[in-house]
Scaffold this motif. Structure first.
Motif, short mmCIF file in Angstrom:
data_model
loop_
_atom_site.label_atom_id
_atom_site.label_comp_id
_atom_site.label_asym_id
_atom_site.label_seq_id
_atom_site.Cartn_x
_atom_site.Cartn_y
_atom_site.Cartn_z
N ALA A 45 0.81 -1.42 0.12
CA ALA A 45 -0.21 0.02 -0.02
C ALA A 45 0.74 1.40 0.04
CB ALA A 45 -1.01 0.22 1.21
N ASP A 46 2.03 1.03 0.57
CA ASP A 46 2.95 2.49 0.64
C ASP A 46 3.85 2.46 -0.95
OD1 ASP A 46 1.75 2.61 2.87
OD2 ASP A 46 3.76 2.01 3.96
N LEU A 47 3.62 1.79 -1.78
CA LEU A 47 4.42 1.61 -3.00
C LEU A 47 4.48 2.84 -3.75
CD1 LEU A 47 4.86 -2.05 -3.73
CD2 LEU A 47 6.46 -0.51 -2.62
N GLU A 48 2.99 3.07 -4.02
CA GLU A 48 2.61 4.20 -4.99
C GLU A 48 3.15 5.66 -4.78
OE1 GLU A 48 0.94 7.32 -6.62
OE2 GLU A 48 0.14 6.91 -4.81
N ALA A 49 3.38 5.79 -3.26
CA ALA A 49 3.65 7.06 -2.96
C ALA A 49 5.16 7.35 -3.38
CB ALA A 49 3.85 7.17 -1.45
N VAL A 50 6.00 6.23 -3.59
CA VAL A 50 7.43 6.42 -3.85
C VAL A 50 8.12 5.91 -5.03
CG1 VAL A 50 8.21 6.24 -1.42
CG2 VAL A 50 8.19 4.16 -2.80
N ALA A 51 6.90 5.42 -5.99
CA ALA A 51 7.37 4.81 -7.35
C ALA A 51 6.55 5.25 -8.69
CB ALA A 51 7.56 3.49 -7.17
N ASP A 52 6.91 5.31 -9.75
CA ASP A 52 6.19 5.73 -11.03
C ASP A 52 5.60 4.46 -11.71
OD1 ASP A 52 6.94 8.37 -10.88
OD2 ASP A 52 8.71 7.68 -11.02
N ILE A 53 6.51 3.37 -11.60
CA ILE A 53 6.33 2.01 -12.10
C ILE A 53 6.38 0.91 -11.19
CG2 ILE A 53 7.08 0.39 -13.66
CD1 ILE A 53 8.54 2.57 -15.25
N VAL A 54 5.18 -0.13 -10.99
CA VAL A 54 5.20 -1.03 -10.08
C VAL A 54 5.37 -2.59 -11.04
CG1 VAL A 54 2.83 -1.44 -10.07
CG2 VAL A 54 4.45 -2.15 -8.06
N ILE A 55 6.23 -3.25 -10.51
CA ILE A 55 6.34 -4.77 -11.36
C ILE A 55 5.83 -5.73 -10.24
CG2 ILE A 55 7.97 -6.08 -12.65
CD1 ILE A 55 9.76 -3.91 -12.91
N GLU A 56 4.93 -6.44 -10.84
CA GLU A 56 4.10 -7.25 -9.99
C GLU A 56 4.81 -8.68 -10.44
OE1 GLU A 56 2.00 -10.80 -9.84
OE2 GLU A 56 1.77 -9.52 -11.70
N CYS A 57 5.42 -9.20 -9.42
CA CYS A 57 5.93 -10.71 -9.52
C CYS A 57 5.64 -11.39 -8.37
CB CYS A 57 7.30 -10.56 -9.55
SG CYS A 57 8.51 -9.27 -10.40
N ALA A 58 4.21 -11.51 -8.17
CA ALA A 58 3.84 -12.19 -6.81
C ALA A 58 2.84 -13.07 -7.10
CB ALA A 58 3.21 -10.67 -5.91
N PRO A 59 2.15 -13.58 -6.16
CA PRO A 59 1.12 -14.51 -6.26
C PRO A 59 -0.15 -13.86 -6.89
CG PRO A 59 2.14 -14.99 -4.22
CD PRO A 59 2.71 -13.74 -4.86
N ALA A 60 -0.89 -14.39 -7.72
CA ALA A 60 -2.16 -13.95 -8.54
C ALA A 60 -2.90 -13.08 -7.65
CB ALA A 60 -2.70 -15.28 -9.27
N PRO A 61 -3.52 -13.62 -6.51
CA PRO A 61 -4.32 -13.06 -5.58
C PRO A 61 -4.18 -11.38 -5.32
CG PRO A 61 -4.32 -15.10 -4.91
CD PRO A 61 -3.04 -14.93 -5.82
N LEU A 62 -2.74 -11.41 -5.22
CA LEU A 62 -2.21 -9.97 -4.92
C LEU A 62 -2.38 -8.87 -5.99
CD1 LEU A 62 0.93 -10.81 -2.76
CD2 LEU A 62 -1.37 -10.17 -1.89
N LEU A 63 -2.68 -9.51 -7.15
CA LEU A 63 -2.66 -8.41 -8.33
C LEU A 63 -3.43 -7.15 -8.23
CD1 LEU A 63 -2.06 -8.30 -11.82
CD2 LEU A 63 -4.56 -8.41 -11.57
N PRO A 64 -4.48 -7.20 -7.91
CA PRO A 64 -5.52 -5.91 -7.78
C PRO A 64 -4.97 -4.91 -6.76
CG PRO A 64 -6.94 -7.89 -7.04
CD PRO A 64 -5.63 -8.26 -7.59
N GLU A 65 -4.48 -5.69 -5.63
CA GLU A 65 -4.16 -4.50 -4.61
C GLU A 65 -2.51 -3.74 -5.17
OE1 GLU A 65 -3.49 -7.47 -1.37
OE2 GLU A 65 -2.21 -5.84 -0.78
N ILE A 66 -1.99 -4.55 -5.86
CA ILE A 66 -0.72 -4.02 -6.51
C ILE A 66 -0.85 -2.97 -7.47
CG2 ILE A 66 1.51 -4.64 -7.51
CD1 ILE A 66 1.13 -7.39 -6.24
N VAL A 67 -1.87 -3.22 -8.52
CA VAL A 67 -2.04 -2.43 -9.53
C VAL A 67 -2.69 -1.24 -9.35
CG1 VAL A 67 -2.90 -2.62 -11.93
CG2 VAL A 67 -1.50 -4.55 -11.12
#
Ligand SMILES: NC(=O)C1=CN([C@@H]2O[C@H](COP(=O)(O)OP(=O)(O)OC[C@H]3O[C@@H](n4cnc5c(N)ncnc54)[C@H](O)[C@@H]3O)[C@@H](O)[C@H]2O)C=CC1
Ligand SMILES: O=C([O-])CC(=O)C(=O)O
Length: 273
Positions: free
Chosen positions: A64-86
């Motif tokens: 949840a804190d990534l968006e504040a510090v990044a312009d691009i996120v790379i999701e390399c995680a288990p599939a259920p986490l996709l929505p909260e990452i993207v």
């Protein structure tokens, strides 16, 4: 703005498994125009040694804190986490590079959100091949896209479809067709094994028209994907034989595909669509 004066984009990576570790290492070693801003992991202690080896250890933050510090996120995680990452990234008009592609089919709102807010969801070619040709053919008319995947038994073990249908793949002695259906059905039954079929479908004729067979083959050591495309511009077939990474479900080339994508972003010469 010239390429030299282009601002540096900050990248966050979620998940330090087979794919994430390689991508983080490449970012740490340097990719033009990008800086590794943060990572998110499930268990920081497990990754302490890996992180200590990096030239510059990035902060470890909750998703949840990534968006504040990044312009691009790379999701390399288990599939259920996709929505909260993207979701946080595309809602702010930013970019999400997605590996758990199958989960996009069950989170339709994400592409709509990206469209509304000027964000972008990027699906790398990943463990597959030829998505450039498929997207090009899709500018014309594609008549059919068929894929056949053959995997060693341990590359399929634990998939929900296999568990639900009580298929005993551990004791097979010859190739066994365990599934025939659409890419959408495969995404449900094999969420950690068939992202490639969904990527292919999104590039071409969609998840309900892309057909797929899955075979478990005890003689194989590689994940083999064969694709046949018939279109009004061309007919083509392609096959890739992936060497598994530390994660037997994931081909080594997947992380390289992400790294190549990141390098293309800032390159003066960009090859391929
Ligand atoms: N698009 C493609 O061509 C391909 C996609 N994939 C997919 O990419 C994804 C990642 O694959 P791998 O790296 O091989 O998986 P992996 O299982 O090796 O790594 C996933 C990592 O995510 C971590 N994780 C779990 N919960 C977390 C949380 N809450 N926060 C942060 N990290 C967490 C795990 O501890 C693990 O280290 C999977 O969904 C896989 O199915 C895999 C191969 C090809
Ligand atoms: O072939 C691979 O390496 C992985 C794979 O099929 C997938 O995740 O879709």
């Amino acid at each position: 703005m010239s390429r030299e004066t282009m601002s540096v984009a900050r990248v966050a990576v979620v998940g330090l498994g087979g794919i994430g570790q390689k991508v983080v290492e490449a970012l740490d070693q340097g990719i033009a125009g990008l800086t590794l801003a943060a990572i998110s992991v499930q268990n920081p202690d497990k990754h302490a040694a890996f992180l200590a080896e990096l030239g510059k250890t990035p902060p470890v933050l909750p998703i949840a804190d990534l968006e504040a510090v990044a312009d691009i996120v790379i999701e390399c995680a288990p599939a259920p986490l996709l929505p909260e990452i993207v979701r946080p990234f595309v809602t702010k008009g930013k970019t999400a590079i997605v590996l758990s592609v199958g989960a996009l089919l069950f989170n339709d709102d994400l592409v709509a959100l990206a469209k509304t807010h000027g964000g972008q969801i990027v699906v790398p070619t990943g463990a597959l091949i030829g998505l450039d040709a498929v997207t090009a053919a899709a500018e014309g008319k594609i008549h059919s896209v068929k894929m056949v995947t053959r995997k060693p038994v341990k590359g399929l073990a634990g998939a929900p479809y296999i568990v639900e249908n009580k298929i005993d793949i551990d004791s097979i002695t010859e190739p066994l067709k365990i599934f025939e259906g659409t890419a959408r059905e495969a995404a449900k039954g094999f969420p950690a094994n068939l992202n490639v079929a969904v990527a292919l479908s999104l590039a071409g004729v969609g998840p309900d028209a892309t057909t797929l067979q899955i075979w478990a083959d005890p003689a194989l050591t590689r994940n083999v994907h064969r694709v046949e495309v018939d279109a009004d511009s061309a007919r083509f077939s392609m096959q890739i034989e992936n060497i598994p990474s530390e994660n037997p479900k994931t081909g080594r080339i997947t992380a390289l595909s992400v790294i190549a994508l990141l390098r293309k972003r800032g390159a003066a010469l960009r090859v391929g669509t």
